[in-house]
Design a protein around this motif. Structure first.
Motif, PDB file in Angstrom:
ATOM      1  N   GLU A  20       0.826  -1.209   0.000  1.00 14.35           N
ATOM      2  CA  GLU A  20       0.000   0.000   0.000  1.00 14.35           C
ATOM      3  C   GLU A  20       0.863   1.263   0.000  1.00 14.35           C
ATOM      4  O   GLU A  20       0.577   2.234  -0.719  1.00 14.35           O
ATOM      5  CB  GLU A  20      -0.932   0.011   1.210  1.00 14.35           C
ATOM      6  CG  GLU A  20      -2.060  -1.007   1.125  1.00 14.35           C
ATOM      7  CD  GLU A  20      -2.967  -0.967   2.344  1.00 14.35           C
ATOM      8  OE1 GLU A  20      -3.263   0.155   2.820  1.00 14.35           O
ATOM      9  OE2 GLU A  20      -3.375  -2.044   2.804  1.00 14.35           O
ATOM     10  N   ILE A  21       1.924   1.259   0.794  1.00 18.06           N
ATOM     11  CA  ILE A  21       2.812   2.423   0.847  1.00 18.06           C
ATOM     12  C   ILE A  21       3.505   2.626  -0.493  1.00 18.06           C
ATOM     13  O   ILE A  21       3.654   3.757  -0.958  1.00 18.06           O
ATOM     14  CB  ILE A  21       3.832   2.280   2.003  1.00 18.06           C
ATOM     15  CG1 ILE A  21       3.094   2.363   3.346  1.00 18.06           C
ATOM     16  CG2 ILE A  21       4.920   3.354   1.910  1.00 18.06           C
ATOM     17  CD1 ILE A  21       3.924   1.959   4.542  1.00 18.06           C
ATOM     18  N   LYS A  22       3.913   1.530  -1.127  1.00 16.24           N
ATOM     19  CA  LYS A  22       4.538   1.642  -2.449  1.00 16.24           C
ATOM     20  C   LYS A  22       3.575   2.244  -3.466  1.00 16.24           C
ATOM     21  O   LYS A  22       3.970   3.065  -4.299  1.00 16.24           O
ATOM     22  CB  LYS A  22       5.016   0.268  -2.939  1.00 16.24           C
ATOM     23  CG  LYS A  22       6.277  -0.199  -2.272  1.00 16.24           C
ATOM     24  CD  LYS A  22       6.686  -1.564  -2.814  1.00 16.24           C
ATOM     25  CE  LYS A  22       7.946  -2.062  -2.148  1.00 16.24           C
ATOM     26  NZ  LYS A  22       8.332  -3.398  -2.637  1.00 16.24           N
ATOM     27  N   VAL A  23       2.307   1.867  -3.407  1.00 13.38           N
ATOM     28  CA  VAL A  23       1.308   2.436  -4.317  1.00 13.38           C
ATOM     29  C   VAL A  23       1.163   3.936  -4.067  1.00 13.38           C
ATOM     30  O   VAL A  23       1.137   4.736  -5.009  1.00 13.38           O
ATOM     31  CB  VAL A  23      -0.060   1.712  -4.163  1.00 13.38           C
ATOM     32  CG1 VAL A  23      -1.172   2.465  -4.867  1.00 13.38           C
ATOM     33  CG2 VAL A  23       0.038   0.282  -4.675  1.00 13.38           C
ATOM     34  N   ILE A  24       1.094   4.324  -2.804  1.00 11.50           N
ATOM     35  CA  ILE A  24       0.997   5.750  -2.470  1.00 11.50           C
ATOM     36  C   ILE A  24       2.226   6.497  -2.992  1.00 11.50           C
ATOM     37  O   ILE A  24       2.107   7.571  -3.591  1.00 11.50           O
ATOM     38  CB  ILE A  24       0.836   5.947  -0.945  1.00 11.50           C
ATOM     39  CG1 ILE A  24      -0.511   5.391  -0.480  1.00 11.50           C
ATOM     40  CG2 ILE A  24       0.966   7.424  -0.569  1.00 11.50           C
ATOM     41  CD1 ILE A  24      -0.646   5.283   1.031  1.00 11.50           C
ATOM     42  N   ALA A  25       3.410   5.925  -2.794  1.00 15.54           N
ATOM     43  CA  ALA A  25       4.640   6.560  -3.276  1.00 15.54           C
ATOM     44  C   ALA A  25       4.658   6.637  -4.797  1.00 15.54           C
ATOM     45  O   ALA A  25       5.025   7.663  -5.371  1.00 15.54           O
ATOM     46  CB  ALA A  25       5.860   5.805  -2.758  1.00 15.54           C
ATOM     47  N   ASP A  26       4.238   5.560  -5.469  1.00 11.64           N
ATOM     48  CA  ASP A  26       4.169   5.571  -6.933  1.00 11.64           C
ATOM     49  C   ASP A  26       3.244   6.668  -7.433  1.00 11.64           C
ATOM     50  O   ASP A  26       3.550   7.365  -8.399  1.00 11.64           O
ATOM     51  CB  ASP A  26       3.695   4.216  -7.476  1.00 11.64           C
ATOM     52  CG  ASP A  26       4.763   3.135  -7.405  1.00 11.64           C
ATOM     53  OD1 ASP A  26       5.956   3.472  -7.271  1.00 11.64           O
ATOM     54  OD2 ASP A  26       4.390   1.948  -7.486  1.00 11.64           O
ATOM     55  N   ASN A  27       2.114   6.834  -6.751  1.00 14.68           N
ATOM     56  CA  ASN A  27       1.150   7.863  -7.146  1.00 14.68           C
ATOM     57  C   ASN A  27       1.636   9.271  -6.809  1.00 14.68           C
ATOM     58  O   ASN A  27       1.053  10.251  -7.270  1.00 14.68           O
ATOM     59  CB  ASN A  27      -0.200   7.613  -6.469  1.00 14.68           C
ATOM     60  CG  ASN A  27      -0.882   6.367  -6.990  1.00 14.68           C
ATOM     61  OD1 ASN A  27      -0.610   5.899  -8.089  1.00 14.68           O
ATOM     62  ND2 ASN A  27      -1.766   5.799  -6.184  1.00 14.68           N
ATOM     63  N   ILE A  32       7.552  15.999  -4.828  1.00 16.60           N
ATOM     64  CA  ILE A  32       8.667  15.799  -3.901  1.00 16.60           C
ATOM     65  C   ILE A  32       8.242  15.981  -2.447  1.00 16.60           C
ATOM     66  O   ILE A  32       8.743  15.310  -1.549  1.00 16.60           O
ATOM     67  CB  ILE A  32       9.859  16.720  -4.259  1.00 16.60           C
ATOM     68  CG1 ILE A  32      11.096  16.377  -3.452  1.00 16.60           C
ATOM     69  CG2 ILE A  32       9.509  18.174  -4.036  1.00 16.60           C
ATOM     70  CD1 ILE A  32      11.935  15.328  -4.047  1.00 16.60           C
ATOM     71  N   PHE A  33       7.277  16.864  -2.199  1.00 13.65           N
ATOM     72  CA  PHE A  33       6.833  17.127  -0.831  1.00 13.65           C
ATOM     73  C   PHE A  33       6.031  15.960  -0.268  1.00 13.65           C
ATOM     74  O   PHE A  33       6.149  15.631   0.908  1.00 13.65           O
ATOM     75  CB  PHE A  33       6.054  18.445  -0.762  1.00 13.65           C
ATOM     76  CG  PHE A  33       6.885  19.616  -1.200  1.00 13.65           C
ATOM     77  CD1 PHE A  33       7.919  20.092  -0.408  1.00 13.65           C
ATOM     78  CD2 PHE A  33       6.653  20.213  -2.427  1.00 13.65           C
ATOM     79  CE1 PHE A  33       8.703  21.156  -0.817  1.00 13.65           C
ATOM     80  CE2 PHE A  33       7.428  21.282  -2.847  1.00 13.65           C
ATOM     81  CZ  PHE A  33       8.464  21.752  -2.046  1.00 13.65           C
ATOM     82  N   ASP A  34       5.229  15.326  -1.112  1.00 14.68           N
ATOM     83  CA  ASP A  34       4.499  14.128  -0.668  1.00 14.68           C
ATOM     84  C   ASP A  34       5.466  12.985  -0.387  1.00 14.68           C
ATOM     85  O   ASP A  34       5.318  12.261   0.604  1.00 14.68           O
ATOM     86  CB  ASP A  34       3.490  13.685  -1.732  1.00 14.68           C
ATOM     87  CG  ASP A  34       2.281  14.609  -1.813  1.00 14.68           C
ATOM     88  OD1 ASP A  34       2.114  15.464  -0.905  1.00 14.68           O
ATOM     89  OD2 ASP A  34       1.504  14.479  -2.785  1.00 14.68           O
ATOM     90  N   LEU A  35       6.473  12.824  -1.246  1.00 14.51           N
ATOM     91  CA  LEU A  35       7.470  11.768  -1.033  1.00 14.51           C
ATOM     92  C   LEU A  35       8.250  12.019   0.253  1.00 14.51           C
ATOM     93  O   LEU A  35       8.511  11.088   1.026  1.00 14.51           O
ATOM     94  CB  LEU A  35       8.416  11.682  -2.232  1.00 14.51           C
ATOM     95  CG  LEU A  35       7.771  11.213  -3.531  1.00 14.51           C
ATOM     96  CD1 LEU A  35       8.735  11.391  -4.698  1.00 14.51           C
ATOM     97  CD2 LEU A  35       7.315   9.758  -3.427  1.00 14.51           C
TER      98      LEU A  35
END
Length: 98
Positions: A20-27, A32-35
């Protein structure tokens, strides 16, 4: 120590969360601020689990210490969250300017 069945269940739950975290990061790849927020939250979670749960659970007998060290040797070492250095970030920016 946890039983094998319980460890397998926890491993599956953690893998689901990681996915789930990987999906959020991919999206969030373009932001850069979200990452950065994701990385900060992961670091905070790591610190909380280490301080509040892991450290109090450290072995209190030689036998349990042996089991922990054996596990670390067989499965993997100590968890570590690496931080990017400002110097490295600047080098990346300078190399992109060329």
């Amino acid at each position: 120590m946890n039983t094998s069945n319980n460890s397998s269940s926890i491993e599956n739950e953690v893998k689901k969360l990681v996915t789930e975290i990987k999906v959020i990061a991919d999206n969030s790849q373009e932001n850069i601020f979200d990452l950065l927020l994701i990385l900060r939250e992961l670091e905070s979670l790591h610190s909380h689990i280490r301080r509040e749960m892991f450290e109090p659970a450290l072995p209190d007998t030689r036998h349990r210490l042996y089991l922990l060290l054996k596990h670390l040797e067989e499965v993997g070492g100590w968890p570590y969250i690496e931080r990017m250095k400002i110097k490295d970030m600047c080098q990346i920016l300078l190399s992109q300017e060329k």
